[in-house]
Design an enzyme around this catalytic site. Structure first.
Site, short mmCIF file in Angstrom:
data_model
loop_
_atom_site.label_atom_id
_atom_site.label_comp_id
_atom_site.label_asym_id
_atom_site.label_seq_id
_atom_site.Cartn_x
_atom_site.Cartn_y
_atom_site.Cartn_z
N CYS A 78 26.96 13.89 -17.67
CA CYS A 78 26.73 13.98 -19.12
C CYS A 78 28.00 13.78 -19.92
CB CYS A 78 26.15 15.35 -19.47
SG CYS A 78 24.50 15.59 -18.84
N GLU A 129 32.71 14.76 -11.93
CA GLU A 129 32.56 14.98 -13.38
C GLU A 129 33.46 16.16 -13.75
OE1 GLU A 129 28.63 15.98 -14.86
OE2 GLU A 129 29.30 15.68 -16.92
N ASN A 141 24.66 6.94 -18.40
CA ASN A 141 24.50 7.96 -17.35
C ASN A 141 23.03 8.23 -17.09
OD1 ASN A 141 25.05 10.15 -15.56
ND2 ASN A 141 24.70 11.56 -17.24
N GLU A 142 22.53 9.29 -17.64
CA GLU A 142 21.17 9.72 -17.31
C GLU A 142 20.25 9.40 -18.48
OE1 GLU A 142 20.55 14.05 -16.88
OE2 GLU A 142 20.49 13.64 -14.74
O1 AHR Z 1 25.71 17.22 -12.39
C1 AHR Z 1 25.51 17.95 -13.55
C2 AHR Z 1 24.70 17.18 -14.60
O2 AHR Z 1 23.42 16.90 -14.16
C3 AHR Z 1 25.25 15.83 -14.94
O3 AHR Z 1 26.26 15.91 -15.88
C4 AHR Z 1 24.06 15.11 -15.51
O4 AHR Z 1 24.12 13.73 -15.31
C5 AHR Z 1 22.90 15.78 -14.81
O5 AHR Z 1 21.94 16.17 -15.71
#
Ligand code: AHR
Length: 651
Positions: A251, A54, A381-382
């Site tokens: 994120c 990321e 993603n999350e």
């Molecule tokens: O790895 C850091 C962050 O942790 C990522 O961007 C997110 O997916 C998670 O909350």
């Protein structure tokens, strides 16, 4: 006594029944480890251990993408951010950012006018780089500038690289400016190394010039590709032998708002046509980085190419019409989702389509006519909640119909348990997702408590993708040995359950020592150097010693020791991994049934004091050590030192 010698001495310690004298004379009950190499179980996927990339902590711009000039095209919202006036020897003048107004000007709308009223020893613009500019003595850096003279302004721009102390490291003249925009390039070879050098472009006679797309790029890159990736960082990735690369996050996929979500289409094609956007981590937490933007010099083509270079499967994660739920929680309405789904379809065509297809043609035009063999894709993603389940279903319907062989990876939210997690697991099971992505950023104790987490998971339905995890030590979240060993313990559980957990990646991957927003990270770097953390070496040990099949293992009197075993069929070796997270040495008596001619055991250990860390100054303070031992009558006696991961490969 060195650690290696200590291990060697421990290997020749004696056994008395189930009790072992580990060299110092004090009897301790031995942990009996029984492995059956004659009963190989589940196949271990070759892609089990991968990496998560990321653009956080300056991982892309300022990191893996080694452009040295920050805001090279003056496209930051403050067009002169990163730049300052260079006034040498009584020089005077002005810097003016100018915006083009033509709609055809696309992503690169701004340029800089430098006007020297009095040239002195040079008037112009200096760039601070990404917390400084890293240059290595004798390396060649390619400086390229798009420039034109204004009226009868200067025909030459002087370029200088100066050390952090102001001493000139390299100087060259860019010549031949005319009234038309022209790309001019010259090489700079610094006389000394500096991690915090600065760059300046100067006029040495009065007058005005206009400049754009100012790039200073090392010639030495990964595979020496022009404008390629930072070689030492890719080398560290290569050392992990990653089975897959998750990209671009995180994120960052989501954006704070949908407008600033990651959109892969603006990350391909000519670099100066890739539209810059704010980085999601620009204003996040106490380590704010107001100068953090995404130039996308490392975009989706470079990502696919990197995956291919490293023999890793690409695993792109795409926005599913949801912005970060920790921020705006903005949602794309269901009847506007087509655009997002189309992006996913087009990405698959960009990766795999024939070069006669619209998106395959773009890939070919970038120099890769052959497909990249994309086999899986992450939807969101999350994310969490019913809004996610609804959007996943919409993506799944279209993707399954058009690309039934592309595996779909679904979210289970930000926590490894709880109502949101349970809800999405049961939804994704019902919807037939191929993988469910679990995230765990938890204390080391949590990791130790989860070693048997996957023993109880159903053997049918979606497989687990442990897509983001790291042990967070209390308070300061250090990248220390305690955290690494907790992760190692959990990884033994993942490996033992390789039929259920089929991919795992630590997160985040990279952190710039002067520009991070989050820790711990797997690899730290400054502008010239990089090092792997103890967690990095855990990943390396597991990644490079995966084995082909799980072997049954029984531990008796295990105490704090946990472990896993696998068979490397091609090499006829049993691989045993044991983790001792405690402060006491643990004598081990290991027997391996089914390897009747076992003759040699190679031992690799990783350990140290729980607080021990690697640093730029001591990059391998905690790193694997090797030893060799011989098997006596099929029994291996070994004392597992305190706070240690041991890998035993038995022939
Ligand atoms: O790895 C850091 C962050 O942790 C990522 O961007 C997110 O997916 C998670 O909350």
């Amino acid at each position: 006594m060195t650690r290696r010698l200590l291990v060697g001495l421990m290997l020749i310690a004696g056994t008395i029944g189930g009790w072992v004298l580990p060299g110092h004379g004090q009897a301790t009950r031995a942990v009996h480890v029984a492995v059956d190499a004659g009963k190989p179980g589940a196949a271990i996927p070759s892609g089990l251990f991968g990496v998560f990339f990321e653009d956080i902590n300056f991982a892309a711009d300022g990191g893996l993408y080694p452009e040295r000039i920050k805001n090279r095209s003056f496209e930051f919202p403050e067009p002169l951010m990163g730049w300052s006036r260079a006034e040498r020897g009584g020089a005077k003048g002005t810097l003016l950012a100018i915006e083009r107004r033509q709609s055809s000007d696309g992503a690169n709308r701004h340029y800089l006018r430098i006007t020297a009223d009095a040239a002195g020893a040079g008037f112009g613009a200096a760039n601070e780089g990404f917390r400084g500019i890293g240059v290595a003595a004798g390396d060649v850096y390619r400086l390229s500038i798009r420039a034109r003279r204004v009226g009868d302004g200067p025909r030459t721009i002087r370029a200088t690289l100066d050390g952090h102390d102001g001493q000139a490291l390299a100087t060259a003249d860019l010549e031949g400016l005319s009234g038309e925009w022209r790309d001019i390039a010259v090489d700079l070879t610094p006389a000394a190394s500096d991690v915090k050098a600065t760059f300046a472009m100067l006029l040495t006679v009065p007058g005005a010039v206009e400049v754009d797309t100012v790039s200073l790029f090392p010639r030495r890159t990964w595979k020496n590709r022009p404008a390629g990736l930072r070689a030492d960082l890719v080398q560290l990735l290569d050392g992990l032998k990653p089975g897959f690369i998750r990209f671009p996050g995180g994120c960052i996929v989501e954006g704070r708002h949908l407008e600033t979500r990651y959109q892969w289409k603006s990350t391909i094609g000519p670099v100066d046509e890739r539209r810059l956007i704010v980085n999601r981590w620009n204003t996040e937490n106490e380590h704010k980085a107001p100068d953090y933007f995404q130039s996308f010099g490392l975009g989706f083509f470079e990502y696919f190419q990197l995956s291919e270079d490293l023999g890793a499967k690409p695993l792109p994660i795409l926005n599913c019409g949801m912005a970060c739920q920790f921020n705006s929680s903005e949602l794309a309405a269901m009847d506007t989702l087509d655009e997002y789904i189309q992006d996913a379809l087009d990405l698959i065509e960009f990766a795999n389509g024939a070069s006669t297809t619209p998106w395959g043609r773009k890939r070919a035009a970038m120099g890769h006519p052959a497909p990249f063999n994309l086999t899986m894709i992450g939807i969101g993603n999350e994310q969490w909640g019913p809004q996610y389940a609804e959007r996943f279903a919409a993506f799944s319907k279209v993707l399954r119909a058009k690309y039934p062989r592309i595996a779909l990876v679904a979210s289970s939210g930000p926590d490894p348990d709880g109502a949101r997690f349970e809800f999405l697991w049961s939804e994704m099971r019902a919807q037939g997702a191929d993988f469910v992505d679990e995230h765990y950023y938890r204390a080391p104790e949590w990791f130790l408590s989860q070693v048997h987490r996957y023993d109880k998971y159903p053997r049918t339905g979606p497989k687990v993708f442990a897509g983001e995890y790291a042990a967070h030590t209390k308070g300061t979240r250090r990248n220390n040995t305690e955290a690494a060993l907790a992760e190692a313990a959990m990884l033994t559980g993942i490996e033992r359950n390789a039929d259920v957990v089929q991919m795992a990646s630590y997160a985040p991957l990279f952190g710039h020592v002067d520009a991070w927003q989050w820790r711990p990270n797997l690899i730290w770097f400054d502008n010239l150097h990089a090092f792997g953390t103890p967690s990095y070496y855990v990943q390396q040990i597991f990644g490079a010693n995966r084995g082909t099949h799980v072997l049954p293992m029984e531990l008796t009197d295990a105490g704090p020791v946990v472990g896993s075993a696998s068979l490397d069929r091609a090499r006829s070796e049993a691989i045993v991994k044991l983790v001792n997270p405690s402060g006491d040495a643990q004598p081990i008596v290991l027997t391996i049934a089914g390897l009747p001619r076992a003759s040699e055991v190679r031992v690799t250990t990783l350990g140290g004091e729980p607080e021990a860390e690697n640093t730029l100054e001591q990059p391998t303070a905690v790193a694997p050590q090797s030893a060799t031992a011989h098997v006596t009558a099929g029994v291996i006696e070994y004392t597992l030192a305190p706070h240690t991961l041991a890998l035993l490969r038995v022939r």
